[in-house]
Each structure stands twice: as C-alpha cells, then as structure tokens.
Design an enzyme around this catalytic site. Sequence first.
Site, PDB file in Angstrom:
ATOM      1  N   CYS A 256     -56.409 -14.677  33.278  1.00  0.00           N
ATOM      2  CA  CYS A 256     -57.385 -13.885  34.291  1.00  0.00           C
ATOM      3  C   CYS A 256     -57.893 -13.867  35.114  1.00  0.00           C
ATOM      4  CB  CYS A 256     -57.957 -15.361  33.874  1.00  0.00           C
ATOM      5  SG  CYS A 256     -58.228 -16.145  32.345  1.00  0.00           S
ATOM      6  N   LYS A 259     -56.843  -9.825  35.501  1.00  0.00           N
ATOM      7  CA  LYS A 259     -57.819  -9.040  35.025  1.00  0.00           C
ATOM      8  C   LYS A 259     -58.811  -9.258  35.682  1.00  0.00           C
ATOM      9  CE  LYS A 259     -58.947 -11.101  30.908  1.00  0.00           C
ATOM     10  NZ  LYS A 259     -60.389 -10.995  31.208  1.00  0.00           N
TER      11      LYS A 259
HETATM   12  C1  UDX Z   1     -57.995 -19.703  35.771  1.00  0.00           C
HETATM   13  C2  UDX Z   1     -59.900 -20.390  35.897  1.00  0.00           C
HETATM   14  O1  UDX Z   1     -58.331 -21.572  36.775  1.00  0.00           O
HETATM   15  C3  UDX Z   1     -60.314 -20.978  35.167  1.00  0.00           C
HETATM   16  O2  UDX Z   1     -60.991 -21.394  35.354  1.00  0.00           O
HETATM   17  C4  UDX Z   1     -60.263 -19.284  34.160  1.00  0.00           C
HETATM   18  O3  UDX Z   1     -61.037 -19.814  33.061  1.00  0.00           O
HETATM   19  C5  UDX Z   1     -58.779 -19.328  33.341  1.00  0.00           C
HETATM   20  O4  UDX Z   1     -58.668 -18.798  34.944  1.00  0.00           O
HETATM   21  P1  UDX Z   1     -55.316 -20.206  35.015  1.00  0.00           P
HETATM   22  O5  UDX Z   1     -55.630 -18.983  34.612  1.00  0.00           O
HETATM   23  O6  UDX Z   1     -56.028 -20.984  32.828  1.00  0.00           O
HETATM   24  O7  UDX Z   1     -57.221 -20.574  35.283  1.00  0.00           O
HETATM   25  O8  UDX Z   1     -54.709 -21.364  35.181  1.00  0.00           O
HETATM   26  P2  UDX Z   1     -54.558 -21.908  36.772  1.00  0.00           P
HETATM   27  O9  UDX Z   1     -54.194 -23.078  36.553  1.00  0.00           O
HETATM   28  O10 UDX Z   1     -56.254 -21.543  37.123  1.00  0.00           O
HETATM   29  O11 UDX Z   1     -53.781 -21.722  37.832  1.00  0.00           O
HETATM   30  C6  UDX Z   1     -53.979 -19.777  37.981  1.00  0.00           C
HETATM   31  C7  UDX Z   1     -52.819 -19.351  38.657  1.00  0.00           C
HETATM   32  O12 UDX Z   1     -52.247 -19.874  40.472  1.00  0.00           O
HETATM   33  C8  UDX Z   1     -51.359 -19.642  37.964  1.00  0.00           C
HETATM   34  O13 UDX Z   1     -49.986 -18.905  38.422  1.00  0.00           O
HETATM   35  C9  UDX Z   1     -51.100 -20.764  38.771  1.00  0.00           C
HETATM   36  O14 UDX Z   1     -49.783 -20.686  38.877  1.00  0.00           O
HETATM   37  C10 UDX Z   1     -51.291 -20.179  40.219  1.00  0.00           C
HETATM   38  N1  UDX Z   1     -51.510 -20.927  41.489  1.00  0.00           N
HETATM   39  C11 UDX Z   1     -53.391 -21.714  40.754  1.00  0.00           C
HETATM   40  C12 UDX Z   1     -51.279 -20.568  42.433  1.00  0.00           C
HETATM   41  O15 UDX Z   1     -50.452 -19.942  42.912  1.00  0.00           O
HETATM   42  N2  UDX Z   1     -51.060 -22.053  43.611  1.00  0.00           N
HETATM   43  C13 UDX Z   1     -52.907 -22.906  43.492  1.00  0.00           C
HETATM   44  O16 UDX Z   1     -52.607 -23.243  44.271  1.00  0.00           O
HETATM   45  C14 UDX Z   1     -52.524 -23.268  42.013  1.00  0.00           C
END
Ligand code: UDX
Length: 444
Positions: A256, A259
């Site tokens: 997500c 993209k």
């Molecule tokens: C995300 C959005 O949170 C969600 O609301 C949307 O619908 C889809 O995209 P997702 O991609 O599944 O969800 O994972 P998420 O838990 O949001 O983490 C996204 C990325 O950020 C991961 O690679 C995670 O490692 C990274 N991340 C997250 C960080 O690097 N630091 C942080 O503090 C939090």
Amino acid sequence: MIGTGYVGLVTGTCFAELGHRVICVDMDKSKIDSLNAGGIPIYEPGLKELVRKNRKLKRIRFSTSIKEGVEASEIIFIAVNTPPLPDGGADLSFVEACTREVAQYANGYKLLVEKSTVPVQTGERVKQTLAMLGHSANNIEVASNPEFLREGSAIQDFLKPDRIVVGVQSKKAEKHLRELYAKIKCPMVVTDINSAELIKHASNSFLALKISYINAISHICEKVGADVSRVAEGMGLDSRIGKSFLSAGIGYGGSCFPKDVSAFIKIAEANGYDFSLLKKTEEINVDQRLLVVKKMEQALWTLKGKVIAVLGLAFKPNTDDLRNAPAIDIIRELLARGAVVKACDPVAAEKTKALFPKIEYCDTALEAAQGAHGLLLVTEWADFRKLNLAKLKSAMATPVVVDGRNMFDPLQMAQKGFVYHSIGRPAVARLDAKPVKPLVGKPS
Ligand code: UDX
C-alpha cells in the site's frame, strides 16, 4: 465482493460476520477452488476460522462468476487490485473491466462501491463508463468506501475501525451503507466521492511521510549522538503528534504505502500540483534500505565472501507478504556486493525462494547465524526478540549485528560483546576488545 485478495476476502468475510450474505468473486479459479475446499490463499491471523464459520452458516460463498455475483447482490464492491504502472500511477484497468462487467449483468438497481484504493476522480471515470454503457445513476449508483486494513491485523481493523468513510451521491446510497455497517460503532464520515477517495490516499501518504520524517531525524541523531527512540518518545507524547508510526528503521514496504504514495504524486501532477513533499518521502524511504547494507559493510570492512544472516523477509511481522519488502532490495544488494546470504522468516521464506532460489533458508535465527560474519535484522518478528544472545554470539563467526528495526538494546548488545549498529542510535563497538593504542612518535 469482486476481487478476493487481501482486501476483498477480509472485507467479504467480515461483512458475513456482521450477518450479511456475501458472494466473493475472483477470476483466479485456483483461489476460488482453494477457498471452496476450506483453504485460505493469504496469511492473515484469524481469517481461516472466520471464513470457515461463515461458510458453515452459509453467509459467504465463493465463485468465479461476476454474473452470478452481480445478479444476486444489491451492493457490489470493487475490491480488485490497482497495481502501480511503470510511471508510478495506478493501473485502473481491473477497475474498468469490473465496471463494464457489472454494467453488463446488472438486473436492477445496484450500488457499485469502490473498495480498492483508487486515485481521486476514479469514481467520475466509473460513472462515465456506466453512462457510455447506457446506465444512469438511477439503476447503477457509484459510491466510495475506502479500506484502512493493516495486514496482520486486518480483521480487528475492520470490526473495530477508528472510522468508516463513505463517499455517496444520494441519501439512498448513504442509507444502504449505514445499514451495511450498522453493527460497527464508530464515527462514519459521509461525504462526496472525490473527498472519500482523497481521504484514503491522504491518510496513507501521511503515515508514510511520518515514517520518513522520523527516519530523517534518525540521520541527525547519528550525527549528533542522540537516540532517535528517545526523541520519538518525547515527540509522541504530544497528542497532536501521537506515538504510532514514529519507529525509525528500514522504512515502509508493503502493497500500500509505496504504491499509494507514488499514485498520489502522479494524480496530483495530473491535476497540476507538484507533490514534492511526497517525492522526498519516497526518496528517504528508498535510501533506508541501502543504509543497513552500508552499515554492515562498514562494520565488516568488506562484504565479499562474508556470510550474512538476514532475519526477516516479509515487509512487516505477522504477514507473508513480500510486496515491496525491504528484505528483497537488501538481499539483492548484499549479493551484488559478494556476500553469501542465509535467510530466516517464520512464514515468508517459501515465497522468497521463488525470488532468490540460490540463497540458504534456515528454520531458525540461530541456524542462520551459524558461521555468519554479520547478522542483519530486517523484520521485527516477535520470535527474534527472544533470541538467546549468548548462543547467538557463540554461533557467529564474528559477532556483528546491524539492527534495521531497533529491536535490540544497544547497552545489552555491548555487554554481550557484539559490535552493534542500529538506526539513529549510537553504534556500539565490542567492549571486550583491547582498544588499539594509536602509534605515537617514532617506532622504537
Ligand atoms: C497500511 C495502512 O496502515 C493501512 O491503513 C492501509 O489500509 C494499508 O496500508 P500495511 O501496509 O498493511 O497498512 O502495514 P502498516 O502496519 O501500516 O505498516 C506499513 C509499513 O510501515 C511497514 O513496512 C512497517 O514496517 C512500516 N512502519 C510502520 C515503519 O517503518 N515504522 C513505523 O513506525 C510503522
């Protein structure tokens, strides 16, 4: 539910859990066959049980026929994938095809709802396509209902959301969607379609921006000798900032954020706005992946011929999803620099084998660390937190750890005799090594 992937399957199953009757449709026959045989094509905690329960209650079924799904439904969700195009824009061809098929099979009033993440004004295009095929809003009405599901906690995120967002053009559509979500108690933002579509991209891009911001701060911390996790703690206690999404590390991956950020930049440009803030967000994020390889190379002098244990392959814990996973770029870079890679991940190893058939895959972190010159923590799986550091050190050829997710404690790592590097925190050289006295004066 047209599209039975990470979003469609979870959303359809949760709608069934709310008591609705759901038909999940997908063109991938193997996926539908697997679901009809009780299988689950994606790794999502709790999903298998929820699908099984609602299949037994006959609230959900799976089919490859859009015709069957459209004819039997009042509300039709478009949950097909919108992958990135080479230029970073969103590929909406699956959405367009889906729209045409709904128009073809509609047998009365239908509410056609965008669930997939789409650039703003996609709803306009869907309406134009329906009009070209002879349908007015009276018989097929368009709405937007973006999802905010995080992989690994998708069911929880659906059943206990912070908010529900719907973009509608009529009271009738609003009524349908309020009824659909009646059992979920949370604020519902009811707005126009464009605003609803924008809420999704703006939310995800802001979260990505927040991550790149704390990663930028981590670079300053390293230069001035501060600790980014303490800085984040002090920032996050401000309710206007909030502590989540302030963890410095290798940065974001997944299907997500990368993209959505690139699609948002493109749609902004198409509408005459240069979203340079998000371009910088992307740049910072990409650089973080190379950063940990450079840290490992700096600690080992050279990576050529060195054995590197890579802990974690999925883009984040509690998922098997490798889409835009930092580990993929990191392994590619390690191999390019001549390293030998031993990889370990609780669930994503199988999928990684297709991408890197030649590297060694280990069932446990200790196995991966056996004989390794360096260990690189890429994904913060809970299993890795419990690692026995004494065993880890004795297994490794040289006790060098680069922690891409700030999972370990620098002081503890120093006390255990590791060379330890992480993100935005002081590096720790081996405390038991005798400091090499610099030569002064003339050699005797
Ligand atoms: C995300 C959005 O949170 C969600 O609301 C949307 O619908 C889809 O995209 P997702 O991609 O599944 O969800 O994972 P998420 O838990 O949001 O983490 C996204 C990325 O950020 C991961 O690679 C995670 O490692 C990274 N991340 C997250 C960080 O690097 N630091 C942080 O503090 C939090």
